[in-house]
Structures are given as C-alpha cells and as structure tokens.
Design an enzyme around this catalytic site. Structure first.
Site, short mmCIF file in Angstrom:
data_model
loop_
_atom_site.label_atom_id
_atom_site.label_comp_id
_atom_site.label_asym_id
_atom_site.label_seq_id
_atom_site.Cartn_x
_atom_site.Cartn_y
_atom_site.Cartn_z
N ASP A 286 -6.71 3.26 13.71
CA ASP A 286 -5.78 2.17 13.42
C ASP A 286 -4.88 2.60 12.26
OD1 ASP A 286 -4.56 -0.13 12.46
OD2 ASP A 286 -6.29 -1.41 12.84
N HIS B 64 14.68 20.83 6.70
CA HIS B 64 14.65 19.68 7.62
C HIS B 64 15.74 19.81 8.69
CE1 HIS B 64 12.13 16.44 5.41
NE2 HIS B 64 11.56 17.61 5.46
N LYS C 115 4.75 7.73 0.82
CA LYS C 115 5.09 7.83 2.26
C LYS C 115 4.86 9.26 2.72
CE LYS C 115 8.06 8.54 5.87
NZ LYS C 115 8.50 9.82 6.44
C1 MEV Z 1 9.71 12.75 4.27
O1 MEV Z 1 9.11 12.26 5.45
C2 MEV Z 1 8.73 12.71 3.13
C3 MEV Z 1 9.32 13.05 1.76
O2 MEV Z 1 10.43 12.20 1.49
C4 MEV Z 1 8.20 12.82 0.76
C5 MEV Z 1 8.63 12.90 -0.68
O3 MEV Z 1 9.81 12.63 -0.98
O4 MEV Z 1 7.75 13.19 -1.51
C6 MEV Z 1 9.83 14.47 1.72
#
Ligand code: MEV
Length: 429
Positions: free
Chosen positions: A276, A373, A260
């Site tokens: 897309d 974050h 992700k």
């Molecule tokens: C957050 O959008 C993405 C992370 O969780 C990816 C990862 O854990 O490697 C920081």
C-alpha cells in the site's frame, strides 16, 4: 463521462471491450494499453469496475550491498531517473562497504474513538483492560499462532473534541496489518462502549506506525566519493551534501522535495511488491513532520574523512496478505529479494530511500540534475514523436548530441532519419 448503467456488474471482458472501443485511438494504442485475459481476471479480483491493468515499468536496481549481502531491488515506477539513480548510488555506497540497517517490531496501532465518556467512564474503561484483552482472543488467535498479537492498550483524552481515544497496539508480524487491526478495533467496540458508557465514533488503524520503523546508514570514505564528484573536491561536495540536508531540515519548502526524493525508491519498491504505497507515504511524511515542522528524513555528517549518511522512518511493508502474495509480479519480486519477511523488506527499503536521497543530493550539489534527467527524457520525446523500436534510441542519442530536448526536435530527427532511410532504399533499388 457517465458510465453505462450497471457497469460494475458487467463481465470484465465486456468492460474492457467498451474501454477499448471508446477510449483508444488506434490498434497501436490498444496493443500498448490493453490487458491479457489472465491479468484482467486478476484486476477484476483486486478492484471494482476493472477495465484493465496499467503496465507500469518494472525495473531492477542492482548493486546494493546491505548488511554484507548483495541485493537487486525491484522498482515499479514511471519516472525515468529513479532506477538509474538508485543503482548509481548503490554502486558508490557499496564501494565504501555498503549499508548497515536496523529495524523495529512490526507493531501497528488502532483506535476506538469514544464520544460522551465522562471521567468515571474513562476510569471504568482503564480498569477493564484485562476484559478488553480477553474479548480479542478469537479475533487475534490466528495472528498469535504466527507469533504476533496484542502488545498494549492505553487511552488518552483529546483536548479540543473531548473524545476519548482507546489505543490498541498489535504486532502484525509480516502483514501490513490494516485488516487485522481494523477487525480488532471493531471487536473492542461493544465492550469499550459498555465499560465507558460512551459511544464509539470510529474504530480504525492509524497509518502513522511510529514503532514500525527501519534505519539504514552508510560510511563512505571521501576518496571513494571523489570519482563521482565531476572533478570537484570531494570534501567540498560532502560538506555541501551535509549543508543541503541542514537546509531541508530548516526549510519545509525544501524538505518536501528532499523527502519526495527519498520516497521515489521506497514507493517504487512498495509498488513492485504490491504494498500500500499511500500508507507508506503518509507514514513517512507524518514522521518527518513530527516536531511540528516538516524536516529531512535523512541526516549526513562528515567524520574522519568519511561522509556518513543515515535514515530513520516508519515502513509498514508487508510480505503476506492483501495484494502482496496474490499478484504474481509481487511474488516474483519477493523471490528476487530472497523471500524476506516484513522487517527485512523494511530494512532494504530504508537503504533504498537513503541511496535515492544520496544520489539526488550528490547530483544537485555538484552540477545539477537536469543534464542527466533530460537525457533519460529524450527517448520519451522520440516515442511521442512517433518513433518505435530501434529508432527511439537513435533519436534520443541525436537529441542528446544536439543538447535540445523538445518534441519539435524529436520530430525533426525522426523525419531526417526516415528521409535518409527512404533515400537509401531509393538508391539501392
Ligand atoms: C526528483 O524526482 C527527486 C528530486 O527532486 C529529489 C531532491 O530534490 O532531493 C531530485
């Protein structure tokens, strides 16, 4: 909520007025949410029942050195850390010489799934490939003029359903390819049915695109990594990045999040260029699971005092067709990238995916991501509490100084700043 009768046939302005009146609380919300007439016209061309367009933030992640050239990558995304992380990783990796990339052909596969085909029918179909090729001539004529076209036909039997899959591989050049591949698959249908004696169930492209892949790699001397290791030993940080990737390879629960993170940047670049995003995501995750288990899209190793990272994934990114060259923002983003062709855009995307993953792993194995974050999240809390303009940043700074990131704390800081401003105004009156 049921839409009014014939809503989709209403003029777009009427739809937007209805949307504005019924679902926006005040003029502030309307000012931040509603769409100007030119963008509304475009939205109406792009989707049915348009009421506006969503103003997703578009930012530029600078500092990328890819195959010896400097790039700033346009990213459209709602998550605050994505652009910051991409630019941070790009800068670190550039200090070691940057990314090198490779890319495969722009080949997409389409399928005609045929039911009720016996073995004799399957043999007749296999014997008819030349006729099938000829039947595609007019459908693919334009694509052939641009250097693409059909590059393979094959068939296989699906064991459980007994359905026969006729696969056509097409070089789609700079397009994403969905329209041309779907048209070609549908154009094959009548002859495929006649030859096989069966009946077509579906004619559709596959988003798997296993041939249309791009690769990126970097080699970072540990001495260049050290300044970003928060005082930790760079060799140990590199070892932990390698181990974290082994964990993602071993445990699908971690692979989901690891990948992700890879797609955070790639999906944002796809979004910014009006590609897309669902197709790009589906292909990447399917590729990561091709062994039967979900694994990491990236790999790392330590070699002669360097951390070496690499990525290899399918990327069906278009630079023409669809919404890509329709939307002015998409066109501007491609200009920023030097008007790349599809394969070049895929190289950049592969480097970006690797950068994003490296940034996440570096933070995760050397102290965690939440500190960074939450600092980025603070401005949102201030906005939600009612701050606007310059006050938003000031409150975000005060939340970071307090180390407390909550809506309540943001509301307190806003009240304190307003009280201070009122007191200042009172004393100067
Ligand atoms: C957050 O959008 C993405 C992370 O969780 C990816 C990862 O854990 O490697 C920081």
């Amino acid at each position: 909520m049921k839409l009014p009768d014939n809503f989709r046939k209403w003029p777009t302005e009427r739809r937007q007025a209805w949307w504005s009146k019924n679902f926006h609380d005040d003029d502030d919300e309307r000012a931040a949410s509603l769409t100007n007439p030119a963008a509304l016209e475009l939205a109406d061309l792009m989707v049915e029942s348009a009421v506006g367009s969503l103003g997703l933030p578009l930012g530029l992640a600078g500092g990328f050195l890819i195959d010896g050239c400097d790039y700033s990558l346009p990213l459209a995304v709602e998550e605050p850390s994505v652009i910051a992380a991409a630019a941070y990783a790009a800068r670190i990796i550039a200090s070691g010489g940057g990314f090198s990339t490779t890319v495969g052909p722009s080949v997409m596969e389409g399928y005609v799934y045929l039911e009720q085909v016996d073995e004799a029918g399957a043999s007749r179909l296999a014997g008819g490939y030349e006729a099938l090729r000829r039947s595609l001539k007019s459908t693919l004529a334009g694509l052939e003029r641009r250097g693409g076209g059909l590059c393979g036909l094959r068939q296989y039997r699906l064991q459980d359903s007994g359905v026969l899959a006729l696969e056509l591989a097409i070089d789609v050049v700079d397009a994403m390819g969905a329209n041309i591949v779907n048209s070609a698959a549908e154009a094959l249908r009548p002859l495929a049915e006649t030859l096989s004696g069966g009946r077509a169930l579906l004619c559709i492209l596959s988003n798997a695109t296993p041939q249309r892949r791009a690769q990126a790699a970097f080699r970072l001397p540990l001495a260049k990594l050290y300044p970003y290791c928060r005082g930790l030993d760079a060799a140990d940080v590199a070892r932990r990045i390698v181990l974290a990737t082994v964990v993602a390879d071993e445990d699908p629960a971690r692979a989901v999040t690891h990948n992700k993170g890879v797609m955070n940047g790639i999906a944002a670049l796809a979004q910014a260029t009006l590609n897309d995003t669902r197709a790009v995501e589906a292909a990447a995750h399917a590729w990561a699971a091709r062994s039967g288990r979900l694994r990491s899209l990236t790999a790392y190793r330590v070699e002669t005092d360097c951390l070496c990272g690499s990525i290899d994934l399918p990327l069906a990114l278009a630079t023409v067709g669809g919404s890509v060259d329709l939307h002015p923002t998409g066109r501007a983003c491609l200009r920023l990238l030097g008007n790349p062709d599809s394969r070049q855009l895929s190289r950049l995307a592969a480097a970006l995916g690797l950068a994003q993953n490296f940034a996440a792993l570096l933070a995760l194995v050397s102290g965690g991501i939440q500190g960074g974050h939450m600092r980025l999240h603070a401005a949102r809390l201030a906005y939600k509490a009612g701050a606007r303009g310059e006050l938003t940043r000031r409150i975000a700074d005060r939340l970071a100084a307090r180390g407390e990131f909550s809506l309540r704390a943001a509301a307190e800081e806003l009240a304190a700043l307003r009280d201070a401003a009122a007191a200042g105004a009172g004393s100067s009156a």
